[in-house]
Design a protein around this motif. Structure first.
Motif, mmCIF file in Angstrom:
data_model
loop_
_atom_site.group_PDB
_atom_site.id
_atom_site.type_symbol
_atom_site.label_atom_id
_atom_site.label_comp_id
_atom_site.label_asym_id
_atom_site.label_seq_id
_atom_site.Cartn_x
_atom_site.Cartn_y
_atom_site.Cartn_z
ATOM 1 N N GLU A 26 0.548 -1.238 0.249
ATOM 2 C CA GLU A 26 -0.372 -0.313 -0.556
ATOM 3 C C GLU A 26 1.164 1.658 -0.374
ATOM 4 O O GLU A 26 1.802 0.969 0.408
ATOM 5 C CB GLU A 26 -0.805 0.457 1.116
ATOM 6 C CG GLU A 26 -1.953 -0.703 1.099
ATOM 7 C CD GLU A 26 -2.833 -1.158 3.036
ATOM 8 O OE1 GLU A 26 -3.847 -0.865 3.008
ATOM 9 O OE2 GLU A 26 -2.236 -1.470 4.340
ATOM 10 N N CYS A 27 0.697 1.606 -0.944
ATOM 11 C CA CYS A 27 1.324 3.484 -1.321
ATOM 12 C C CYS A 27 1.052 4.470 0.417
ATOM 13 O O CYS A 27 2.179 4.505 1.274
ATOM 14 C CB CYS A 27 0.719 4.475 -1.409
ATOM 15 S SG CYS A 27 1.078 6.214 -1.712
ATOM 16 N N GLN A 28 0.027 4.351 1.226
ATOM 17 C CA GLN A 28 0.311 4.567 2.915
ATOM 18 C C GLN A 28 -0.545 3.295 3.501
ATOM 19 O O GLN A 28 -2.201 3.493 3.979
ATOM 20 C CB GLN A 28 -1.090 5.777 3.314
ATOM 21 C CG GLN A 28 -0.226 7.372 2.163
ATOM 22 C CD GLN A 28 1.263 7.485 3.256
ATOM 23 O OE1 GLN A 28 0.989 7.837 4.577
ATOM 24 N NE2 GLN A 28 2.115 7.005 2.350
ATOM 25 N N PRO B 106 5.546 5.961 -5.565
ATOM 26 C CA PRO B 106 4.248 5.148 -5.319
ATOM 27 C C PRO B 106 4.033 4.512 -4.161
ATOM 28 O O PRO B 106 2.649 4.370 -4.139
ATOM 29 C CB PRO B 106 4.206 4.093 -6.517
ATOM 30 C CG PRO B 106 4.920 5.190 -8.275
ATOM 31 C CD PRO B 106 6.054 6.313 -6.655
ATOM 32 N N TYR B 107 5.444 3.813 -3.297
ATOM 33 C CA TYR B 107 5.124 2.938 -2.668
ATOM 34 C C TYR B 107 6.152 3.052 -1.718
ATOM 35 O O TYR B 107 7.490 2.169 -2.071
ATOM 36 C CB TYR B 107 5.735 1.220 -3.099
ATOM 37 C CG TYR B 107 4.607 0.696 -4.024
ATOM 38 C CD1 TYR B 107 3.300 0.889 -4.434
ATOM 39 C CD2 TYR B 107 5.043 0.788 -6.024
ATOM 40 C CE1 TYR B 107 2.027 0.516 -5.363
ATOM 41 C CE2 TYR B 107 4.641 0.891 -6.528
ATOM 42 C CZ TYR B 107 3.065 0.431 -6.476
ATOM 43 O OH TYR B 107 2.100 0.158 -7.624
ATOM 44 N N SER C 167 6.523 7.866 5.889
ATOM 45 C CA SER C 167 7.149 8.190 4.166
ATOM 46 C C SER C 167 8.566 7.371 5.394
ATOM 47 O O SER C 167 8.632 6.636 5.682
ATOM 48 C CB SER C 167 7.780 9.701 4.247
ATOM 49 O OG SER C 167 8.030 10.412 5.513
#
Length: 362
Positions: free
Chosen positions: A56-58, A241-242, A80
């Protein structure tokens, strides 16, 4: 060939002096007290076996657990690759190279300048005043064209907290003009001083956090940006993106569980007690001119001959961080808080430095 490759690089990158991290500086010691790391590893077991899929990105669990821990809503959290990526994302999202500027107050963390230079963004400095507090009149004079003001509290490398009333004044003078970015990498050692609860009152406040320090996960590279939804939405436009690998999100989720938070708080209590003991002992060592109070997991001390002490301990396998090149920190060394035994080794080494280690008097 190398000259032609250099010519292809951006001019600002060719001129850039990189941030010299503790690992980049090297050393061959067995007592590493130069990177503000937690001294002992915390065991985690990977539970996610989905490495064939992109993450998932987040990651939802990480976001929700950190939001609960920080006392904000999940919509106010971005995760991040360390807080360092948060520093850069803000510059990428808010600063036009060659037009806008960032501002910070040395002595402080070195990545603010490196990140700005990397993106071709001007940086301005306003030196801290006595006790490393904000010089608000001087900041006000430098704000024209500034989009980001980075402040660090507890400050690295000095360990002090910024005066909250000064921060409020800074937020008022920047309202509608710039974001104020509070770097709280060390706030878990003094959580009562966090500005996260101020987000509701200041739409231009941003708070940076990390799992690297109190959570003992420096190798995980997991950080957080806390901000209001408008800021988070813009950062999501420029983030990779990832940004978090699946194993990173897996371990971060465990660290932010109820049990993980209990372990972290237990470690903080032990480390704070060790820090205060180290401060007391340092003040009784010859050649130590000043030991400054700290709200973080390190101590800054001024020595009569810091370079001599640094090398003497380096040769004994005790690696500290020399801060003498920072403004106002001549002859200052920063000592990360290790185990009680490691801190005792520092004290014993200081007490046993032979007369030959001290420079001859002219």
């Amino acid at each position: 060939m190398s000259n032609s490759i250099d010519a292809l690089a951006r001019a600002n990158v060719r001129a850039l002096t990189p941030y010299m991290s503790a690992r980049r500086l090297g050393g061959n010691g067995d007592v590493w007290l130069n990177a503000n790391e937690y001294p002992l590893a915390v065991p985690f077991e990977l539970s996610q076996q989905t490495l064939n899929r992109y993450p998932e990105c987040q990651p939802k669990q990480v976001i929700e657990r950190y939001a609960a821990y920080a006392g904000v809503s999940p919509e106010q959290v971005l995760v991040s690759r360390g807080a360092d990526e948060g520093i850069e994302l803000l510059i990428r999202a808010f600063c036009e190279p060659g037009k806008d500027a960032v501002l910070f107050c040395p002595p402080t963390y070195g990545m603010y300048s490196v990140s700005a230079e990397t993106f071709g963004v001007e940086y301005r400095t306003v030196s801290a005043r006595e006790e490393w507090q904000l010089n608000l009149p001087a900041i006000a004079d430098q704000l024209d064209g500034v989009k980001l003001v980075y402040i660090c509290s507890p400050n690295n490398p000095t360990g002090n907290l910024l005066n909250p009333e000064d921060i409020r004044q800074l937020l008022e003078m920047t309202r509608g003009k710039a974001l104020v970015v509070a770097d709280e990498a060390y706030i878990d050692f003094c959580p009562e001083a966090s500005l996260a609860g101020w987000l509701k009152d200041y739409p231009h406040l941003v708070v940076l956090r990390t799992l690297s320090k109190a959570f003992a996960l420096a190798g995980l590279r997991c950080g957080f940006t806390l901000a209001n939804q408008d800021v988070i939405a813009l950062l999501l436009k420029v983030i990779a993106p990832y940004p978090l690998a699946t194993p990173v999100a897996d371990v971060a989720g465990q660290a932010l569980s109820d049990e993980g938070l209990r372990i972290m708080r237990d470690h903080v209590r032990v480390l704070v007690a060790t820090r205060e003991n180290l401060i007391e002992q340092l003040r009784n060592c010859d050649g130590v001119e000043a030991v400054f109070p700290s709200n973080a997991n390190y101590v800054l001390a001024r020595f009569t001959h810091a370079s001599t002490v640094f090398k003497a301990l380096w040769d004994r396998g005790i690696i500290l961080r020399d801060q003498s090149k920072q403004p106002g920190l001549t002859n200052c060394l920063r000592i990360s808080i290790g185990t009680r035994e490691e801190c005792d080794r520092v004290i014993n080494a200081l007490k046993t430095l032979s007369a030959s280690d001290a420079p001859e008097q002219a």
